[in-house]
Write a protein that holds these residues in place. Structure first.
Motif, PDB file in Angstrom:
ATOM      1  N   GLY A  49      51.591  27.581  40.914  1.00  0.00           N
ATOM      2  CA  GLY A  49      52.385  27.879  42.099  1.00  0.00           C
ATOM      3  C   GLY A  49      51.667  27.505  43.386  1.00  0.00           C
ATOM      4  N   ALA A  50      52.207  27.994  44.507  1.00  0.00           N
ATOM      5  CA  ALA A  50      51.683  27.633  45.825  1.00  0.00           C
ATOM      6  C   ALA A  50      50.501  28.522  46.198  1.00  0.00           C
ATOM      7  N   ALA A  51      49.386  27.873  46.562  1.00  0.00           N
ATOM      8  CA  ALA A  51      48.160  28.543  46.995  1.00  0.00           C
ATOM      9  C   ALA A  51      47.626  29.501  45.936  1.00  0.00           C
ATOM     10  N   PRO A  52      47.263  28.980  44.760  1.00  0.00           N
ATOM     11  CA  PRO A  52      46.677  29.851  43.737  1.00  0.00           C
ATOM     12  C   PRO A  52      45.386  30.477  44.240  1.00  0.00           C
ATOM     13  N   SER A  53      45.204  31.747  43.935  1.00  0.00           N
ATOM     14  CA  SER A  53      44.079  32.492  44.495  1.00  0.00           C
ATOM     15  C   SER A  53      43.083  32.920  43.435  1.00  0.00           C
ATOM     16  N   GLN A  54      43.460  33.864  42.588  1.00  0.00           N
ATOM     17  CA  GLN A  54      42.553  34.397  41.574  1.00  0.00           C
ATOM     18  C   GLN A  54      43.138  34.136  40.182  1.00  0.00           C
ATOM     19  N   VAL A  55      42.277  34.229  39.188  1.00  0.00           N
ATOM     20  CA  VAL A  55      42.697  33.963  37.807  1.00  0.00           C
ATOM     21  C   VAL A  55      42.014  34.956  36.881  1.00  0.00           C
ATOM     22  N   ALA A  56      42.716  35.342  35.822  1.00  0.00           N
ATOM     23  CA  ALA A  56      42.153  36.223  34.796  1.00  0.00           C
ATOM     24  C   ALA A  56      42.599  35.710  33.432  1.00  0.00           C
ATOM     25  N   VAL A  57      41.730  35.879  32.436  1.00  0.00           N
ATOM     26  CA  VAL A  57      41.985  35.362  31.100  1.00  0.00           C
ATOM     27  C   VAL A  57      42.234  36.532  30.147  1.00  0.00           C
ATOM     28  N   SER A  58      43.212  36.368  29.259  1.00  0.00           N
ATOM     29  CA  SER A  58      43.540  37.415  28.310  1.00  0.00           C
ATOM     30  C   SER A  58      42.391  37.655  27.334  1.00  0.00           C
ATOM     31  N   PRO A  59      42.283  38.846  26.751  1.00  0.00           N
ATOM     32  CA  PRO A  59      41.164  39.152  25.853  1.00  0.00           C
ATOM     33  C   PRO A  59      41.084  38.244  24.634  1.00  0.00           C
ATOM     34  N   ASP A  60      42.217  37.711  24.182  1.00  0.00           N
ATOM     35  CA  ASP A  60      42.183  36.798  23.045  1.00  0.00           C
ATOM     36  C   ASP A  60      41.973  35.347  23.464  1.00  0.00           C
ATOM     37  N   GLY A  61      41.897  35.100  24.772  1.00  0.00           N
ATOM     38  CA  GLY A  61      41.662  33.763  25.281  1.00  0.00           C
ATOM     39  C   GLY A  61      42.860  32.850  25.233  1.00  0.00           C
ATOM     40  N   ALA A  62      44.013  33.342  24.827  1.00  0.00           N
ATOM     41  CA  ALA A  62      45.178  32.483  24.632  1.00  0.00           C
ATOM     42  C   ALA A  62      45.917  32.175  25.925  1.00  0.00           C
ATOM     43  N   ALA A  63      45.737  32.987  26.954  1.00  0.00           N
ATOM     44  CA  ALA A  63      46.483  32.800  28.203  1.00  0.00           C
ATOM     45  C   ALA A  63      45.597  33.078  29.398  1.00  0.00           C
ATOM     46  N   ALA A  64      45.870  32.364  30.481  1.00  0.00           N
ATOM     47  CA  ALA A  64      45.252  32.639  31.774  1.00  0.00           C
ATOM     48  C   ALA A  64      46.358  32.945  32.762  1.00  0.00           C
ATOM     49  N   TYR A  65      46.145  33.954  33.584  1.00  0.00           N
ATOM     50  CA  TYR A  65      47.140  34.397  34.555  1.00  0.00           C
ATOM     51  C   TYR A  65      46.619  34.084  35.954  1.00  0.00           C
ATOM     52  N   VAL A  66      47.445  33.408  36.753  1.00  0.00           N
ATOM     53  CA  VAL A  66      47.024  32.904  38.062  1.00  0.00           C
ATOM     54  C   VAL A  66      47.914  33.488  39.150  1.00  0.00           C
ATOM     55  N   THR A  67      47.304  34.132  40.144  1.00  0.00           N
ATOM     56  CA  THR A  67      48.079  34.640  41.277  1.00  0.00           C
ATOM     57  C   THR A  67      48.283  33.521  42.294  1.00  0.00           C
ATOM     58  N   ASN A  68      49.520  33.343  42.726  1.00  0.00           N
ATOM     59  CA  ASN A  68      49.874  32.313  43.698  1.00  0.00           C
ATOM     60  C   ASN A  68      50.275  32.985  45.002  1.00  0.00           C
ATOM     61  N   ALA A  69      49.370  32.919  46.011  1.00  0.00           N
ATOM     62  CA  ALA A  69      49.503  33.738  47.215  1.00  0.00           C
ATOM     63  C   ALA A  69      50.699  33.369  48.086  1.00  0.00           C
ATOM     64  N   GLN A  70      51.110  32.110  48.057  1.00  0.00           N
ATOM     65  CA  GLN A  70      52.219  31.696  48.924  1.00  0.00           C
ATOM     66  C   GLN A  70      53.568  31.702  48.229  1.00  0.00           C
ATOM     67  N   SER A  71      53.593  31.470  46.939  1.00  0.00           N
ATOM     68  CA  SER A  71      54.880  31.505  46.227  1.00  0.00           C
ATOM     69  C   SER A  71      55.186  32.894  45.664  1.00  0.00           C
ATOM     70  N   ASN A  72      54.267  33.847  45.870  1.00  0.00           N
ATOM     71  CA  ASN A  72      54.476  35.253  45.495  1.00  0.00           C
ATOM     72  C   ASN A  72      54.844  35.411  44.019  1.00  0.00           C
ATOM     73  N   ASP A  73      54.055  34.757  43.180  1.00  0.00           N
ATOM     74  CA  ASP A  73      54.298  34.870  41.751  1.00  0.00           C
ATOM     75  C   ASP A  73      53.004  34.673  40.978  1.00  0.00           C
TER      76      ASP A  73
END
Length: 341
Positions: free
Chosen positions: A47-71
């Motif tokens: 998304g727009a302006a990605p800020s921080q990222v976190a990885v799931s405990p099983d390593g299968a997914a990464a979650y990215v906060t997008n500061a400008q697209s609010n998702d």
């Protein structure tokens, strides 16, 4: 609040630019062990302006906060593709995942809420109001019972069973980011150049560690043995047993995140101004790789096995950095020196 801090916060939330090229830069530094190779293996649009990222405990997914697209973008780490996008609050930044992988907690800095995402349904199932100044940090306790969010000059403790604020813990001035290990929470206080250490069993501050530097302490990452705090052009290494600074070492740039692998062997330090990721061997605190990745760098997180790192970029992508095993390290004439070293 010091006048320079709002600018610092805005710059800290800026993120990194990656090139689409895949390449590996391996250090020739003597004495670095174990030997690994490092490569920018993929870049994925988010998304727009990605800020921080976190990885799931099983390593299968990464979650990215997008500061400008609010998702929040959900990245499949096997294919490096986005498999879902979850709308959250305004200006999402800090993010944490519970140890069982069931919940993702997203700090909406402008919206002053924490969105709770169910990882099974990929929907927001709760919204927790927070108070105080904008926050860009979040961390979960090792037992998953609490999520910690810097708010004002305190830490708001979210009870993950009820998704309510269970306690507020006063810390230093202007806390920004947090990290946990199996027993403690570490909070960087940019306003007074300290790190607060919180016992997560008792939710009390057990130590306050000065980290005086030319810059302000912002980024933090931890194992059960060591805590790494990025403060301007230095990294402070804190002994996690004695809560004292054991050493410091210089890094390039003044802003950007840090992340240490679970095995404690590898530390990633963002050079935001240089648009690069510096990789350090923690046994010697020496730089063993330097990956130029484009422009302004920001958030970084590592996979549970330590063999991948995910870095946010100001051109709306996430770059995947791979760490090859010792038997894959470059040893011949094709080894590339660290640029500028």
């Amino acid at each position: 609040m010091p006048t320079a801090l709002p600018s610092l916060l805005r710059r800290t939330s800026t993120v990194l630019t990656m090139t689409a090229a895949t390449f590996s830069l391996v250090a020739t530094t003597a004495g670095a062990a174990p030997a690994y190779s490092f490569a920018v293996a993929a870049t994925t649009p988010v998304g727009a302006a990605p800020s921080q990222v976190a990885v799931s405990p099983d390593g299968a997914a990464a979650y990215v906060t997008n500061a400008q697209s609010n998702d929040v973008s959900i990245l499949d780490t096997a294919t490096n593709t986005v498999t879902g996008t979850v709308p959250v609050g305004e200006a999402p930044g800090g993010i944490a995942i519970t140890p069982d992988g069931s919940g993702v907690y997203v700090v909406n800095a402008t919206g002053k809420t924490v969105s709770v995402i169910d990882t099974t349904t990929k929907t927001v199932t709760a919204s927790v109001p927070i108070t105080g100044s904008a926050s860009w940090g979040a961390a979960a306790s090792a037992d998953g019972a609490h999520v910690y969010v810097p708010t004002g000059d305190a830490i708001s403790v979210i009870d993950t069973a009820t998704n309510t604020i269970a306690a507020t813990i006063p810390v230093g001035s202007f806390p920004i980011l947090t990290a946990t290990n199996s027993t403690h929470l570490y909070v960087t206080n940019a306003g007074d150049y300290t790190v607060s250490v919180i016992d997560t069993a008792a939710n009390t501050v057990v130590a306050t560690i000065p980290v005086p530097a030319a810059g302000r302490p912002v980024a933090v990452t931890a194992t059960d043995q060591a805590v790494y705090v990025r403060s301007g052009t230095e990294v402070f290494v804190i002994d996690a047993v004695t809560n004292t600074v054991s050493t410091t070492f210089p890094v390039k740039g003044t802003l950007g995140g840090v992340a240490v692998t679970g095995d404690g062997n590898t530390l990633y330090v963002i050079d935001s101004e240089g648009g690069a990721v510096a990789v350090f061997d923690t046994a010697t605190n020496t730089e063993v790789a330097y990956l130029p990745v484009g422009a302004i760098t920001g958030g970084v997180a590592v996979s549970p096995d330590g063999n991948k790192a995910y870095v946010t970029s100001s051109d709306n992508i996430v770059a995947t950095i791979t760490r090859g095993g010792a038997n894959e390290a470059c040893t011949g004439s094709l080894c590339l020196p660290i640029p500028g070293r």
